[in-house]
Scaffold this motif. Structure first.
Motif, PDB file in Angstrom:
ATOM      1  N   ALA A   1       0.848  -1.195   0.000  1.00 55.28           N
ATOM      2  CA  ALA A   1       0.000   0.000   0.000  1.00 55.28           C
ATOM      3  C   ALA A   1       0.878   1.239   0.000  1.00 55.28           C
ATOM      4  CB  ALA A   1      -0.928   0.020   1.213  1.00 55.28           C
ATOM      5  N   HIS A   2       0.403   2.280  -0.648  1.00 54.71           N
ATOM      6  CA  HIS A   2       1.073   3.573  -0.528  1.00 54.71           C
ATOM      7  C   HIS A   2       0.099   4.582   0.047  1.00 54.71           C
ATOM      8  CE1 HIS A   2      -1.020   5.120  -4.061  1.00 54.71           C
ATOM      9  NE2 HIS A   2      -0.505   4.174  -4.826  1.00 54.71           N
ATOM     10  N   GLU A   3       0.643   5.616   0.639  1.00 49.27           N
ATOM     11  CA  GLU A   3      -0.211   6.612   1.280  1.00 49.27           C
ATOM     12  C   GLU A   3       0.377   8.006   1.148  1.00 49.27           C
ATOM     13  OE1 GLU A   3       0.311   6.608   5.903  1.00 49.27           O
ATOM     14  OE2 GLU A   3       0.385   4.518   5.220  1.00 49.27           O
ATOM     15  N   HIS A   4      -0.517   8.968   1.188  1.00 52.53           N
ATOM     16  CA  HIS A   4      -0.125  10.371   1.132  1.00 52.53           C
ATOM     17  C   HIS A   4       0.515  10.783   2.451  1.00 52.53           C
ATOM     18  CE1 HIS A   4      -2.450  11.677  -2.532  1.00 52.53           C
ATOM     19  NE2 HIS A   4      -2.973  10.479  -2.295  1.00 52.53           N
ATOM     20  N   GLY A   5       1.698  11.377   2.357  1.00 53.30           N
ATOM     21  CA  GLY A   5       2.259  12.048   3.514  1.00 53.30           C
ATOM     22  C   GLY A   5       1.711  13.468   3.569  1.00 53.30           C
ATOM     23  N   PRO A   6       2.197  14.277   4.510  1.00 50.66           N
ATOM     24  CA  PRO A   6       1.790  15.691   4.511  1.00 50.66           C
ATOM     25  C   PRO A   6       2.592  16.425   3.429  1.00 50.66           C
ATOM     26  CG  PRO A   6       3.226  15.225   6.374  1.00 50.66           C
ATOM     27  CD  PRO A   6       3.058  13.926   5.627  1.00 50.66           C
ATOM     28  N   ARG A   7       3.470  17.302   3.792  1.00 50.39           N
ATOM     29  CA  ARG A   7       4.380  17.934   2.829  1.00 50.39           C
ATOM     30  C   ARG A   7       5.679  17.129   2.848  1.00 50.39           C
ATOM     31  NH1 ARG A   7       6.394  24.266   3.125  1.00 50.39           N
ATOM     32  NH2 ARG A   7       8.092  24.101   1.588  1.00 50.39           N
TER      33      ARG A   7
END
Length: 387
Positions: A251-257
């Motif tokens: 799985a991949h996921e969005h980090g913040p900045r």
């Protein structure tokens, strides 16, 4: 127990000796991948328009007869007949709370051993207690002409509804043992949901195909935990791929900045958000001093700057010899795809392809062997190999 001070996360332990010992552990840093420095893989393909009229095509699912099903995040499900460009609206959807990043999200078709087909969907639902909504997983059967959802069944609905419009997730994958996995983002509540097993959000879940909770899920014996949880400590997982050959869930996921992550997902592991992260607040300020921590799983790879990853697809088609056997990972922020090469549980390489193609939201391989892309604001495109 988490101590939260000045929006920075630390972790307290009982006993000064234990704390001192942990502070002397070597740091196992994960190198950042800068998309600008990725090697390019030249492809002799052309992106051909297939259908317009879908603003945010969250998911594309190929049917065996060559038709495509497409979700529009605003709350519509479309059928695209083979060799046509006209979108047909599929009826029978549940009530959908389309707001912010919420709406009609992923879909995945599953055929069981009796050749009975179920279409699984995730969407933002206002059902349950509290104002706002949270992510739900449902399944339904398709009518013979594929224009109607029949026998709808809600299999799971995240509790703790929120009026926040961020981080619903969500992707759906199946393994070969009869389980369905799906994700729910932290719903914009990083202080509450990801590290709390009693709350939905910031989790990847595992269910039987009919919605029952498996008795060997990692937290079924914890009375205060959500028993459907498979892993936790996630921010906003929007791409998943099950490697059937090696029995691996990625799985991949969005980090913040900064700090978008690729993770090998294993039962019961804590992936750290927001205690550990390679990113910072969107304002540029720091919210944690930790990138690694004992008891929290580090990512296989992380992208800084953020690429806004959206989907994953294993290419099995003979139409793209350079891509066959690779996993495509799409980027929304920088308008490109990565071709990933895996070896068992190791990511061996990343190559950049189709740079500048647009904000790629979804990927699918059709029954015809062609790869289809869903691009925000552009609709659906097919990758046509040029001789």
């Amino acid at each position: 127990m988490l101590n939260i001070k000045s929006k920075k996360y630390t972790h307290s332990f009982k006993g000064a000796v234990l704390t001192a010992a942990l502070l002397t552990l070597p740091t196992m840093s994960v190198n950042a991948v800068d998309f600008k420095k990725l090697p390019s893989l030249p492809l002799n393909v052309k992106a051909v328009d297939v259908a317009e009229g879908v603003s945010i095509p969250w998911a594309i699912e190929a049917l065996s007869n060559g038709d495509l099903l497409i979700t529009e995040r605003s709350g519509q499900l479309f059928l695209l007949r083979k060799n046509t460009s006209t979108l047909i609206q599929v009826k029978g959807l549940p009530d959908i709370d389309a707001n912010g990043q919420g709406g009609l999200l992923d879909l995945a078709l599953h055929t069981d051993n009796k050749n009975s087909q179920w279409l699984y969907l995730t969407y933002s639902s206002a059902e349950g207690k509290g104002s706002g909504s949270n992510t739900a997983l449902m399944r339904a059967k398709l009518s013979d002409d594929h224009t109607q959802l029949l026998e709808p069944q809600v299999l799971y609905k995240g509790e703790h509804n929120s009026t926040k419009g961020q981080h619903y997730g969500s992707r759906i994958v199946f393994d070969k043992q009869g389980y369905v996995y799906f994700s729910i983002g932290d719903r914009g509540s990083r202080d509450l949901n990801p590290q709390d097993l009693s709350r939905d959000g910031g989790k990847i879940y595992r269910l039987h195909l009919d919605g029952r909770i498996p008795t060997d899920n990692p937290f079924v014996k914890q009375t205060d935990a959500k028993h459907a949880v498979w892993s936790y400590g996630h921010r906003n997982p929007q791409g998943m791929w099950f490697d059937a050959e090696n029995n691996r869930l990625w799985a991949h996921e969005h980090g913040p900045r900064g700090g978008d992550e690729l993770n090998l997902i294993k039962s019961g592991l804590n992936y750290g958000w927001p205690v550990v992260s390679y990113g910072v607040n969107y304002s540029g300020t720091s919210f944690t001093d930790l990138q690694t921590k004992d008891g929290m799983q580090s990512p296989t790879s992380q992208w800084t700057p953020s690429i806004a990853p959206s989907d994953m697809l294993l290419v099995t088609s003979d139409k793209y010899p350079k891509l066959k056997g690779k996993v495509l990972l799409s980027s929304m922020k920088f308008s490109f795809l990565s071709a990933l090469t895996f070896e068992n549980d190791t990511l061996k390489s990343q190559e950049k392809i189709l740079e500048g193609i647009g904000r790629v939201r979804s990927l699918a391989q059709g029954n015809d062997g062609y790869i289809y892309l869903g691009l925000d604001g552009q609709g659906i495109k097919r990758l046509k190999p040029e001789l």
